[in-house]
Structure formats: C-alpha cells, structure tokens
Design a protein around this motif. Sequence first.
Motif, PDB file in Angstrom:
ATOM      1  N   ILE A  33       0.840  -1.211   0.000  1.00 24.73           N
ATOM      2  CA  ILE A  33       0.000   0.000   0.000  1.00 24.73           C
ATOM      3  C   ILE A  33       0.866   1.248   0.000  1.00 24.73           C
ATOM      4  O   ILE A  33       0.639   2.197  -0.752  1.00 24.73           O
ATOM      5  CB  ILE A  33      -0.981  -0.017   1.191  1.00 24.73           C
ATOM      6  N   PHE A  34       1.900   1.279   0.826  1.00 24.65           N
ATOM      7  CA  PHE A  34       2.778   2.446   0.872  1.00 24.65           C
ATOM      8  C   PHE A  34       3.571   2.602  -0.420  1.00 24.65           C
ATOM      9  O   PHE A  34       3.798   3.722  -0.884  1.00 24.65           O
ATOM     10  CB  PHE A  34       3.727   2.373   2.068  1.00 24.65           C
ATOM     11  N   PRO A  39       4.165   7.499  -4.518  1.00 24.18           N
ATOM     12  CA  PRO A  39       4.341   8.383  -5.686  1.00 24.18           C
ATOM     13  C   PRO A  39       3.171   9.336  -5.908  1.00 24.18           C
ATOM     14  O   PRO A  39       3.346  10.415  -6.456  1.00 24.18           O
ATOM     15  CB  PRO A  39       4.466   7.412  -6.866  1.00 24.18           C
ATOM     16  N   LEU A  40       1.981   8.961  -5.486  1.00 27.43           N
ATOM     17  CA  LEU A  40       0.821   9.833  -5.669  1.00 27.43           C
ATOM     18  C   LEU A  40       0.894  11.057  -4.774  1.00 27.43           C
ATOM     19  O   LEU A  40       0.366  12.118  -5.117  1.00 27.43           O
ATOM     20  CB  LEU A  40      -0.471   9.060  -5.397  1.00 27.43           C
TER      21      LEU A  40
END
Length: 138
Positions: A33-34, A39-40
Amino acid sequence: MGMGKPLGGGTDRHLAEINMVPLIDVMLVLLVIFIVTAPLLTHAVKIDLPQANADASPPQAPVELAIRDTGDLYWNGEPIDEAALEERMRQAAQRQPLPELRIRADRLTSYDRVAKSMALASRVGLNKIGFVTLPEAR
C-alpha cells in the motif's frame, strides 16, 4: 483447544510459540500500500506560470480620527472641529493609494457620534475604516 496439557506426551510443558505468518502477511500488505500510494503524494502538475513586474507602491500612512466622550475630535492627534473634519476627509480621499481611516473612540463615546463619523467618511470616499482598541487585560 486451550493451553492445556500437550497431547502426545506426559510433560507439563506449554506451547509458547507465536504464529508469525499472519503478522508477516499484514506487514507485506501495508508495504505494498505504501509503495503504491507514495508516488501519488509527491506528484505535482508542472505549470508554466506567467511573471509580472509590478512596482510596489509604498503603503499609505493611515489617518487617525480620535473621538472623545465629550465629543471632541482629533485628526492625527491635533484638535479639529466638525466643519474642518469633512474637508480633511475629502482631502484624504483624494490621495492615492487610498489611506485607511482608523477610528479611536473613548469607551463612553456615544454610538451615534461614531456612526455619524463613519457615515461621513463613507460619503466622501474613505471606504477603508478600522477601529483601534486595546488588547484585553488578563
């Protein structure tokens, strides 16, 4: 099945092992998840912004109007009468940039007197009006 006696033998030793597989699974899911969301969070849209060269004019000194509870008027610290007040306000309204009118009124000054001064200032073109107060004592 509780933490009772072991099934296969006659010793009174309890099993003290922690099952690590579910903890590792949770850790790997959080890691994924991380990796996906990092990048977002840092993504920025590149925009070519225009540049402007504007000459910054010096700020206009504010004009102070003090109103005593007796009805006496003071323009920037000097006494003034009612007829001269309107003329001074008209002169101040002609300056560029438009100065701010700061009204300092005694605590016991009638609301009517302050409202009339504000109406006069607005009528001649002084639209930036502020009130000077003392900070609350603690």
